[in-house]
Write a protein that holds these residues in place. Structure first.
Motif, PDB file in Angstrom:
ATOM      1  N   GLN A   1       0.814  -1.214   0.000  1.00  0.00           N
ATOM      2  CA  GLN A   1       0.000   0.000   0.000  1.00  0.00           C
ATOM      3  C   GLN A   1       0.849   1.266   0.000  1.00  0.00           C
ATOM      4  OE1 GLN A   1      -3.178   0.142  -0.504  1.00  0.00           O
ATOM      5  NE2 GLN A   1      -3.516  -2.063  -0.418  1.00  0.00           N
ATOM      6  N   ALA A   2       1.970   1.231   0.700  1.00  0.00           N
ATOM      7  CA  ALA A   2       2.833   2.416   0.760  1.00  0.00           C
ATOM      8  C   ALA A   2       3.388   2.743  -0.626  1.00  0.00           C
ATOM      9  CB  ALA A   2       3.969   2.196   1.739  1.00  0.00           C
ATOM     10  N   ALA A   3       3.773   1.722  -1.390  1.00  0.00           N
ATOM     11  CA  ALA A   3       4.314   1.949  -2.726  1.00  0.00           C
ATOM     12  C   ALA A   3       3.231   2.504  -3.648  1.00  0.00           C
ATOM     13  CB  ALA A   3       4.880   0.662  -3.295  1.00  0.00           C
TER      14      ALA A   3
ATOM     15  N   GLU B   1       3.621  -2.087 -12.603  1.00  0.00           N
ATOM     16  CA  GLU B   1       2.519  -2.313 -11.693  1.00  0.00           C
ATOM     17  C   GLU B   1       2.269  -3.789 -11.437  1.00  0.00           C
ATOM     18  OE1 GLU B   1      -0.928  -0.233 -12.970  1.00  0.00           O
ATOM     19  OE2 GLU B   1       0.100   1.686 -13.004  1.00  0.00           O
ATOM     20  N   GLU B   2       2.845  -4.663 -12.262  1.00  0.00           N
ATOM     21  CA  GLU B   2       2.658  -6.089 -12.043  1.00  0.00           C
ATOM     22  C   GLU B   2       3.199  -6.453 -10.669  1.00  0.00           C
ATOM     23  OE1 GLU B   2       4.606 -10.044 -13.892  1.00  0.00           O
ATOM     24  OE2 GLU B   2       3.841  -8.599 -15.328  1.00  0.00           O
ATOM     25  N   PRO B   3       2.420  -7.209  -9.891  1.00  0.00           N
ATOM     26  CA  PRO B   3       2.871  -7.511  -8.532  1.00  0.00           C
ATOM     27  C   PRO B   3       4.175  -8.286  -8.528  1.00  0.00           C
ATOM     28  CG  PRO B   3       0.800  -8.634  -9.054  1.00  0.00           C
ATOM     29  CD  PRO B   3       1.141  -7.775 -10.207  1.00  0.00           C
ATOM     30  N   ARG B   4       5.027  -7.974  -7.580  1.00  0.00           N
ATOM     31  CA  ARG B   4       6.337  -8.604  -7.503  1.00  0.00           C
ATOM     32  C   ARG B   4       6.441  -9.555  -6.321  1.00  0.00           C
ATOM     33  NH1 ARG B   4      10.140  -7.404 -11.277  1.00  0.00           N
ATOM     34  NH2 ARG B   4      11.599  -7.941  -9.671  1.00  0.00           N
ATOM     35  N   VAL B   5       5.548  -9.450  -5.344  1.00  0.00           N
ATOM     36  CA  VAL B   5       5.593 -10.306  -4.163  1.00  0.00           C
ATOM     37  C   VAL B   5       4.294 -11.101  -4.093  1.00  0.00           C
ATOM     38  CG1 VAL B   5       5.816 -10.346  -1.662  1.00  0.00           C
ATOM     39  CG2 VAL B   5       7.054  -8.644  -2.978  1.00  0.00           C
ATOM     40  N   PHE B   6       4.435 -12.408  -3.869  1.00  0.00           N
ATOM     41  CA  PHE B   6       3.281 -13.292  -3.857  1.00  0.00           C
ATOM     42  C   PHE B   6       3.265 -14.135  -2.593  1.00  0.00           C
ATOM     43  CE2 PHE B   6       4.169 -12.408  -8.264  1.00  0.00           C
ATOM     44  CZ  PHE B   6       2.918 -12.184  -8.798  1.00  0.00           C
ATOM     45  N   GLU B   7       2.072 -14.588  -2.256  1.00  0.00           N
ATOM     46  CA  GLU B   7       1.875 -15.503  -1.137  1.00  0.00           C
ATOM     47  C   GLU B   7       1.193 -16.739  -1.699  1.00  0.00           C
ATOM     48  OE1 GLU B   7      -0.960 -15.501   2.680  1.00  0.00           O
ATOM     49  OE2 GLU B   7       0.415 -13.785   2.528  1.00  0.00           O
TER      50      GLU B   7
ATOM     51  N   ALA C   1       2.683   6.148  -2.763  1.00  0.00           N
ATOM     52  CA  ALA C   1       3.810   6.966  -3.221  1.00  0.00           C
ATOM     53  C   ALA C   1       3.724   7.188  -4.726  1.00  0.00           C
ATOM     54  CB  ALA C   1       5.128   6.301  -2.849  1.00  0.00           C
ATOM     55  N   ARG C   2       3.369   6.148  -5.483  1.00  0.00           N
ATOM     56  CA  ARG C   2       3.257   6.276  -6.936  1.00  0.00           C
ATOM     57  C   ARG C   2       2.141   7.245  -7.301  1.00  0.00           C
ATOM     58  NH1 ARG C   2       1.003   1.725  -8.638  1.00  0.00           N
ATOM     59  NH2 ARG C   2      -0.814   2.758  -9.430  1.00  0.00           N
ATOM     60  N   LYS C   3       0.982   7.151  -6.617  1.00  0.00           N
ATOM     61  CA  LYS C   3      -0.130   8.068  -6.893  1.00  0.00           C
ATOM     62  C   LYS C   3       0.262   9.504  -6.581  1.00  0.00           C
ATOM     63  CE  LYS C   3      -3.982   4.890  -6.336  1.00  0.00           C
ATOM     64  NZ  LYS C   3      -5.168   4.539  -5.547  1.00  0.00           N
TER      65      LYS C   3
ATOM     66  N   GLU D   1       2.528  10.776  -9.339  1.00  0.00           N
ATOM     67  CA  GLU D   1       1.760  11.085 -10.542  1.00  0.00           C
ATOM     68  C   GLU D   1       0.985  12.389 -10.375  1.00  0.00           C
ATOM     69  OE1 GLU D   1      -0.661   7.666 -11.159  1.00  0.00           O
ATOM     70  OE2 GLU D   1       0.965   6.505 -12.059  1.00  0.00           O
ATOM     71  N   LEU D   2       0.434  12.617  -9.198  1.00  0.00           N
ATOM     72  CA  LEU D   2      -0.305  13.849  -8.930  1.00  0.00           C
ATOM     73  C   LEU D   2       0.622  15.058  -9.009  1.00  0.00           C
ATOM     74  CD1 LEU D   2      -3.029  15.081  -8.104  1.00  0.00           C
ATOM     75  CD2 LEU D   2      -2.320  14.805  -5.727  1.00  0.00           C
ATOM     76  N   GLU D   3       1.818  14.949  -8.455  1.00  0.00           N
ATOM     77  CA  GLU D   3       2.785  16.054  -8.523  1.00  0.00           C
ATOM     78  C   GLU D   3       3.181  16.346  -9.967  1.00  0.00           C
ATOM     79  OE1 GLU D   3       5.967  14.842  -5.989  1.00  0.00           O
ATOM     80  OE2 GLU D   3       4.854  15.286  -4.146  1.00  0.00           O
ATOM     81  N   GLN D   4       3.359  15.308 -10.777  1.00  0.00           N
ATOM     82  CA  GLN D   4       3.699  15.510 -12.183  1.00  0.00           C
ATOM     83  C   GLN D   4       2.564  16.221 -12.911  1.00  0.00           C
ATOM     84  OE1 GLN D   4       4.604  11.580 -13.572  1.00  0.00           O
ATOM     85  NE2 GLN D   4       6.706  11.622 -12.795  1.00  0.00           N
ATOM     86  N   GLU D   5       1.346  15.837 -12.619  1.00  0.00           N
ATOM     87  CA  GLU D   5       0.184  16.472 -13.240  1.00  0.00           C
ATOM     88  C   GLU D   5       0.103  17.943 -12.846  1.00  0.00           C
ATOM     89  OE1 GLU D   5      -3.263  16.716 -15.565  1.00  0.00           O
ATOM     90  OE2 GLU D   5      -1.775  15.121 -15.429  1.00  0.00           O
ATOM     91  N   ILE D   6       0.357  18.239 -11.578  1.00  0.00           N
ATOM     92  CA  ILE D   6       0.325  19.629 -11.102  1.00  0.00           C
ATOM     93  C   ILE D   6       1.391  20.453 -11.815  1.00  0.00           C
ATOM     94  CG2 ILE D   6       0.792  21.101  -9.096  1.00  0.00           C
ATOM     95  CD1 ILE D   6      -0.598  18.941  -7.385  1.00  0.00           C
TER      96      ILE D   6
END
Length: 182
Positions: free
Chosen positions: A59-61, A136-142, A64-66, A69-74
């Motif tokens: 969730q933190a990643a 965005e493809e998940p890198r960690v799996f359970e 951070a990505r969102k 992206e928001l800062e780039q849009e601004i």
């Protein structure tokens, strides 16, 4: 002996590809534990199968990505606004109607070039978004419990076999021949 039920997805070179542990097809994708105690080859199609594993989403990643992206849009909107303000100031500075008519022609030419620049920017944005979709493809799996238990059992059996081989090489493992006559 046990290891966490958390596997990271890694890619290996096509030359190093081996059979998938599930379907035995050639695969260059590997699932590996963080401490490198367990790893196995798996097809990318199995990673999307909800019966095999579930992706662990950080969730933190994502936040951070969102935010990035928001800062780039601004920034992009601010630049567009500044360009429009500069154009207005230039237009007011000219003052003459004749110059304004010439400016309109120039602006029409500029707007045509601006439109082409905007389309180029949009194509650049599309390429950027396509590369981020790959990230965005998940890198960690359970793994699901049955597959995880299978991995634990396989690891445990391998350790038992290794221990038995070591015991067999020890000369004191077998009983000795009796030395006294009965």
């Amino acid at each position: 002996m046990s290891f966490p039920n958390e596997y990271a997805h890694r890619k290996v070179a096509e030359a190093k590809a081996k059979a998938c542990d599930i379907c035995f097809k050639l695969s260059s994708s590997v699932l590996i534990t963080p401490d490198n105690k367990d790893w196995f080859y798996v097809c990318p199609a199995h990673l999307k199968d909800t019966g095999f594993c579930t992706p662990k989403i950080d969730q933190a990643a994502i936040e951070a990505r969102k935010k990035r992206e928001l800062e780039q849009e601004i920034e992009r909107v601010k630049k567009e606004y500044e360009e429009k303000q500069n154009k207005k100031k230039e237009k007011e500075a000219k003052g003459d109607k004749k110059d304004e008519a010439a400016d309109k022609n120039d602006q029409a030419d500029k707007s045509g070039s601006d439109n082409s620049q905007k389309t180029q920017d949009k194509t650049k944005d599309e390429t950027v978004t396509s590369t981020t979709e790959d990230d965005e493809e998940p890198r960690v799996f359970e793994l699901k419990s049955t597959f995880y238990q299978q991995r634990l059992n396989r690891k445990r059996q391998a350790e038992i076999a290794k221990r038995n081989r070591e015991r067999m090489q020890d000369p004191t493992y077998f009983p000795s021949v009796p030395k006294n006559i009965p």
